[in-house]
Design an enzyme around this catalytic site. Structure first.
Site, PDB file in Angstrom:
ATOM      1  N   SER A 477      11.186  -0.012  -6.676  1.00 29.01           N
ATOM      2  CA  SER A 477      10.946  -1.547  -6.425  1.00 29.01           C
ATOM      3  C   SER A 477       9.854  -1.852  -5.294  1.00 29.01           C
ATOM      4  O   SER A 477       8.873  -1.616  -5.169  1.00 29.01           O
ATOM      5  CB  SER A 477      12.458  -2.257  -6.243  1.00 29.01           C
ATOM      6  N   ASP A 488      -3.715   1.733  -2.946  1.00 27.94           N
ATOM      7  CA  ASP A 488      -4.895   1.182  -3.216  1.00 27.94           C
ATOM      8  C   ASP A 488      -5.828   0.586  -2.041  1.00 27.94           C
ATOM      9  O   ASP A 488      -6.936   0.808  -2.254  1.00 27.94           O
ATOM     10  CB  ASP A 488      -4.365  -0.288  -4.150  1.00 27.94           C
ATOM     11  N   LYS A 502      10.452   1.094 -11.418  1.00 29.01           N
ATOM     12  CA  LYS A 502      10.991  -0.231 -11.587  1.00 29.01           C
ATOM     13  C   LYS A 502       9.954  -1.266 -10.965  1.00 29.01           C
ATOM     14  O   LYS A 502       9.873  -1.756  -9.859  1.00 29.01           O
ATOM     15  CB  LYS A 502      12.475  -0.375 -11.042  1.00 29.01           C
TER      16      LYS A 502
END
Length: 704
Positions: A477, A488, A502
């Site tokens: 999460s 990224d 998740k």
């Protein structure tokens, strides 16, 4: 918004009829008398129609309720009731096939009669099995032939339905034989085994007779809702009020997340800094089969007991001891373990981020690597809302620790997110902001397709030096949001194991009768990749002892798939990807003969070898030989590691367990970072990156 991977798979939500709620304080019924058949109520019929409409209009996943989905509901319901195909006969299934194509229309119209007919038959078969087992015990367990060469198929999920009563009773007899042999090989005398099994099946029969209409309704509705995704669930009024399905025992308990799986209570995760974490023995995947109060209390069998009843036994007053008898995950040696745990409250300060420093290399090449261990994404909402200036949160604590480490002249920073199950989205967003100047951190796509990006609220970059983020399968999460953003933005290397996966958001919707938890949105990285199902893939991977078939989003039935959307605009740092091949080569060379990494590889191979078995031996001599072989192999793996480090070899596995017991009272962060092989190797990788003299402050401000 708060979220966490602490959930229960609806498919495993309640797998047997005697694992359902009974009215507290209800008087014992006459167990010789057949209970009346269960019938649906008007409120349940209305609730089922409401659930259908809510899922149609608000669920993230769209499912056409038609003939095709009717067959899926039918199969899901049978799977929920009898996943291991140990109860229903083939003739039962043939009789039920008349409903296979019509459950969609029945649900739309609030017709629950087909579901209750199937459930009542299941309850009948359950009672037949329990009474058969009690008769076997009554006739004498000494009549079981442990010299006979036969096996028990333990994974019958894809097996044919039982063709007749003779085949059914043969399976039940083998299941009884397996239970008795397992206890016998764990040094329980036959008299004690007989007493335990009599009590176990009598209790199961009593619970079965206490089954109510509400229990049947909830099982059926969840067989339908789970087709949307594993986190979409219906809660009956009593469950919604009294039963927290996430089962976090953090309040004067042991600090563990539990779920029901078949007849067992299974550990899903351990709460950081909680009593179980400090005890250092209970692990994800362990199955609890007994609970005792105090050091000298009698062990109470909990096989087949409802999850809420097991939780009630485990909970207790702070400072008292609870002992758990467990079947360890990955042990595969047939031996149960008993773990004493002192109950306590999980304190926020004990869950807070901690710092350390590891020195790598020598002379001019020596590098000081700062370590920040973040066990959870936490925030003291109450203190923050009250305006207290020093309220605790992940971001505030990490900001402070970074400044302290910078005063110690660190050369690089490792953020350790291993076993971090998530927490506050706000904190994941703000923590990301400490390491980038500005920009989006995560994207949320709702059930209507609307896309909204969360942004870094603070344009100031607190730390701009070399950095690595360490994750594993239990990083979930919020951890995945942070790690995904770092990857990224090319702000940090990601190393370790593939994360949990998740990447969805749930909300609770009240109904006329109970409530519905449904998935309404999905998380995406700024690059457009979702964290759902696939999780974060490290730039450099480590061996993992977590079985992805057992742990992680991808292990769950009907988990939403990985997907992508268009990237949002963001300014990436100078790419790190060009450094990965060289770093990977150095890592491979360094760990080729590394005792700790060799140990992890061999432990993983050991678990694969034994955990994938679909049947067990019922011949005592052969089973004993198998167990000896398993334990000898496990001991050899442990001693190979100790030999490589010049440590005294274990004479047997009991010595290993005694040493593990001696570590009680320590959390993971209490242990010396220098002794953590994974953390040391991660520091080596970061040191290698630094040695390449990459100017980390220079950025490539190309659009992402």
């Amino acid at each position: 918004m708060r979220f966490s991977p602490r959930f229960i798979n609806p498919r495993l939500f309640a797998t047997i009829a005697f694992c359902v709620l009974a009215t507290l304080g209800r008087a014992a019924e006459d167990l010789d008398q057949q209970p009346a058949k269960l019938k649906p109520t008007l409120n349940q019929a209305i609730a089922s129609v409401n659930v259908v409409q809510l899922l149609k209009s608000h669920s993230y996943e769209k499912l056409n309720l038609n003939g095709s989905s009717s067959e899926k509901i039918f199969d899901s319901y049978l799977d929920t009731l009898d996943r291991n195909r140990s109860f229903f006969l083939a003739s039962d299934i043939k009789e039920f096939n008349k409903y296979k194509d019509g459950l969609d229309d029945a649900l739309k119209g609030g017709n629950l009669n087909p579901a209750f007919e199937i459930f009542n038959r299941y309850r009948q078969r359950s009672e037949e099995r329990i009474r058969f087992m009690l008769k076997l015990v009554e006739d004498g367990l000494d009549k079981l032939d442990f010299k006979k060469n036969e096996t028990l198929e333990i994974d019958r999920e894809k097996s044919p339905w039982l063709k007749d009563t003779a085949e059914q009773e043969d399976l039940w007899r083998r299941q009884m034989k397996d239970s008795v042999l397992a206890m016998k090989l764990n040094d329980k005398p036959m008299k004690e085994i007989s007493e335990l099994l009599t009590k176990r099946y009598t209790n199961q029969l009593r619970r079965l007779h206490q089954t109510r209409s509400e229990d049947a309704f909830q099982l059926y509705l969840n067989a339908y809702t789970q087709l949307y995704d594993p986190h979409t669930q219906y809660f009956s009024p009593q469950r919604a009020e009294n039963f927290d399905i996430n089962m976090s025992l953090s309040l004067e308990g042991i600090g563990a997340v539990l779920q029901s799986e078949d007849e067992y209570t299974k550990v899903i995760s351990i709460v950081p800094a909680g009593p179980a974490d400090k005890a250092g023995q209970l692990k994800p995947g362990d199955k609890i089969i007994g609970v005792a109060q105090g050091q000298d209390g009698k062990m109470e069998d909990v096989v087949g007991m409802r999850l809420d009843e097991v939780v009630k036994l485990i909970r207790g007053t702070k400072g008292t001891v609870v002992k758990l008898e467990v079947i360890p995950s990955g042990a595969s040696d047939g031996k149960n373990r008993t773990y004493p745990i002192t109950r306590d409250k999980v304190k926020l300060e004990e869950q807070s981020a901690q710092k350390d420093i590891i020195e790598i290399g020598e002379g001019k090449n020596k590098k000081r690597i700062g370590i920040i261990d973040i066990p959870a994404f936490y925030i003291d909402f109450k203190a923050a809302q009250a305006g207290e200036p020093d309220y605790k949160s992940t971001t505030r604590d990490v900001r402070k620790l970074i400044k302290e480490l910078q005063k110690k002249n660190i050369d690089g920073l490792v953020i350790d997110l291993r076993n971090n199950g998530g927490g506050s989205l706000q904190e994941a967003n703000q923590l990301t902001g400490l390491f980038i100047p500005d920009g989006p951190t995560v994207v949320v796509k709702d059930n209507r397709g609307r896309i909204e990006a969360q942004k870094d609220p603070d344009p100031k970059e607190v730390y701009g030096g070399p950095m690595v983020v360490l994750i594993n399968r239990l990083s979930a999460s919020a951890s995945e949001i942070f790690a995904g953003a770092m990857q990224d933005y090319q702000r940090a290397l990601i190393v370790g194991g593939q994360s949990f996966g998740k990447g969805t958001v749930q909300t609770i919707q009240p109904l006329n009768h109970g409530q519905l938890k449904l998935t309404i949105a999905k998380f995406y990285r700024v690059s457009g990749q979702s964290t759902q199902n696939r999780g974060i893939i490290p730039d450099i991977s480590y061996p993992s002892i977590f079985d992805p078939k057992e742990i992680g989003e991808s292990s769950l039935t009907n988990a939403l798939p990985y997907s992508e959307i268009r990237p949002v605009a963001y300014k990436a740092f100078k790419p790190l990807t060009s450094y990965v091949p060289g770093l990977q080569k150095a890592h491979d060379q360094r760990t080729e003969d590394n005792p700790d990494f060799l140990y992890l590889d061999k432990l993983r191979e050991y678990q694969k070898l034994y955990d994938g078995r679909t049947e067990v031996q019922l011949n005592e001599k052969k089973r004993t030989a198998e167990i000896k072989e398993m334990r000898d192999r496990r001991l050899a793996i442990e001693n190979e590691l100790r030999r490589s480090k010049g440590e005294k070899l274990y004479k047997n596995l009991e010595e290993l367990e005694e040493e593990q017991n001696s570590r009680q009272g320590q959390t993971n962060k209490d242990r010396n970072s220098e002794e953590d092989a994974i953390l040391v190797e991660t520091s080596h990788i970061l040191s290698d990156l630094i040695m390449q003299k990459r100017p980390m402050v220079a950025r490539n401000l190309q659009e992402g």
